[in-house]
Each structure stands twice: as C-alpha cells, then as structure tokens.
Design a protein around this motif. Sequence first.
Motif, PDB file in Angstrom:
ATOM      1  N   ILE A  11       0.164  -2.801  -3.263  1.00 25.24           N
ATOM      2  CA  ILE A  11       0.168  -1.357  -3.033  1.00 25.24           C
ATOM      3  C   ILE A  11      -1.229  -0.769  -3.154  1.00 25.24           C
ATOM      4  O   ILE A  11      -1.600   0.149  -2.413  1.00 25.24           O
ATOM      5  CB  ILE A  11       1.185  -0.634  -3.963  1.00 25.24           C
TER       6      ILE A  11
ATOM      7  N   GLU B  91      -3.260   1.162  -0.195  1.00 26.34           N
ATOM      8  CA  GLU B  91      -3.875   2.478  -0.408  1.00 26.34           C
ATOM      9  C   GLU B  91      -5.356   2.458  -0.027  1.00 26.34           C
ATOM     10  O   GLU B  91      -5.860   3.404   0.584  1.00 26.34           O
ATOM     11  CB  GLU B  91      -3.690   2.915  -1.859  1.00 26.34           C
TER      12      GLU B  91
ATOM     13  N   ASP C 202       0.527   6.821   9.488  1.00 27.46           N
ATOM     14  CA  ASP C 202       1.263   7.724   8.608  1.00 27.46           C
ATOM     15  C   ASP C 202       2.473   6.965   8.067  1.00 27.46           C
ATOM     16  O   ASP C 202       3.492   6.835   8.751  1.00 27.46           O
ATOM     17  CB  ASP C 202       1.701   8.977   9.369  1.00 27.46           C
ATOM     18  N   LEU C 203       2.337   6.429   6.877  1.00 32.08           N
ATOM     19  CA  LEU C 203       3.433   5.677   6.263  1.00 32.08           C
ATOM     20  C   LEU C 203       4.357   6.641   5.540  1.00 32.08           C
ATOM     21  O   LEU C 203       3.933   7.651   5.008  1.00 32.08           O
ATOM     22  CB  LEU C 203       2.876   4.641   5.298  1.00 32.08           C
ATOM     23  N   ASN C 204       5.655   6.290   5.518  1.00 33.73           N
ATOM     24  CA  ASN C 204       6.630   7.188   4.894  1.00 33.73           C
ATOM     25  C   ASN C 204       6.992   6.798   3.464  1.00 33.73           C
ATOM     26  O   ASN C 204       7.777   7.477   2.831  1.00 33.73           O
ATOM     27  CB  ASN C 204       7.896   7.284   5.755  1.00 33.73           C
ATOM     28  N   GLY C 205       6.448   5.702   2.967  1.00 28.89           N
ATOM     29  CA  GLY C 205       6.721   5.293   1.593  1.00 28.89           C
ATOM     30  C   GLY C 205       7.885   4.332   1.453  1.00 28.89           C
ATOM     31  O   GLY C 205       8.133   3.803   0.377  1.00 28.89           O
ATOM     32  N   ASP C 206       8.609   4.085   2.549  1.00 29.18           N
ATOM     33  CA  ASP C 206       9.737   3.153   2.518  1.00 29.18           C
ATOM     34  C   ASP C 206       9.395   1.788   3.096  1.00 29.18           C
ATOM     35  O   ASP C 206      10.281   0.975   3.343  1.00 29.18           O
ATOM     36  CB  ASP C 206      10.921   3.733   3.301  1.00 29.18           C
ATOM     37  N   GLU C 207       8.116   1.543   3.314  1.00 28.53           N
ATOM     38  CA  GLU C 207       7.701   0.288   3.928  1.00 28.53           C
ATOM     39  C   GLU C 207       7.931  -0.886   2.967  1.00 28.53           C
ATOM     40  O   GLU C 207       7.970  -0.721   1.760  1.00 28.53           O
ATOM     41  CB  GLU C 207       6.216   0.332   4.308  1.00 28.53           C
TER      42      GLU C 207
ATOM     43  N   PRO D 243       5.660  -4.463  -3.994  1.00 25.40           N
ATOM     44  CA  PRO D 243       4.390  -3.724  -3.976  1.00 25.40           C
ATOM     45  C   PRO D 243       3.466  -4.053  -5.144  1.00 25.40           C
ATOM     46  O   PRO D 243       2.252  -3.917  -5.031  1.00 25.40           O
ATOM     47  CB  PRO D 243       4.822  -2.262  -4.027  1.00 25.40           C
TER      48      PRO D 243
ATOM     49  N   ARG E 274       7.348  -2.404   9.043  1.00 23.52           N
ATOM     50  CA  ARG E 274       8.077  -1.174   9.353  1.00 23.52           C
ATOM     51  C   ARG E 274       9.539  -1.524   9.613  1.00 23.52           C
ATOM     52  O   ARG E 274       9.883  -2.679   9.875  1.00 23.52           O
ATOM     53  CB  ARG E 274       7.464  -0.484  10.565  1.00 23.52           C
TER      54      ARG E 274
END
Length: 93
Positions: free
Chosen positions: A27, A31, A43-48, A59, A73
């Motif tokens: 993770i 980042e 643009d990641l949604n946090g559910d990857e 992570p 994805r």
Amino acid sequence: MRVNVVYAIVGQAWEVDLDCPAGTRVIEAVELALEQEVFEEIDLNGDETYAVWNKLVEPDHVLQDGDRVEILRELVISPMERRRLYAKLNTSE
C-alpha cells in the motif's frame, strides 16, 4: 530497494519504478506511485486488490527488492460470460 508498480485498463497501461526503503508495504508503494506524474490520471476507489508477480497479496505485504506490484481492478465481465457472449456473436443462427 527497487520496486515496479503497474496498473492497466483495456488499451492503456501505467508503470513506474520506485526506490523505496526496506520494509515498504504494498500500500505504501502504491501511494508513492500515485504521487508520480505518470500516475496522475489514475483514480483508485480504494477497493482495489494487489498482486506481487501475479500472486494476490494483502496491502500490508512487505515488499522485497525487485518486486513488481500490480494494482488489480474489478472485472467488468467475468471471463466465462465474455466467452459466452463472444461465442453467441460468432455463431450463425
């Protein structure tokens, strides 16, 4: 240590090599990658989910020198359903 972070969608891929301190987690590497200019469109949604060399990891997985981190994805359609649709389109009825 050196790690490679990649993300791909249909027809396009992003990749960056990073110099990370020893003990960097997946993770954290992601980042760092998102801060790079090459990844500014992402643009990641946090559910990857993530993989290292095609193996799913959490992570908080600690990376090793030379690891390749893949940001995965969600599938838009399952491979099985895609094959069914493709076969249906290519059969003459």
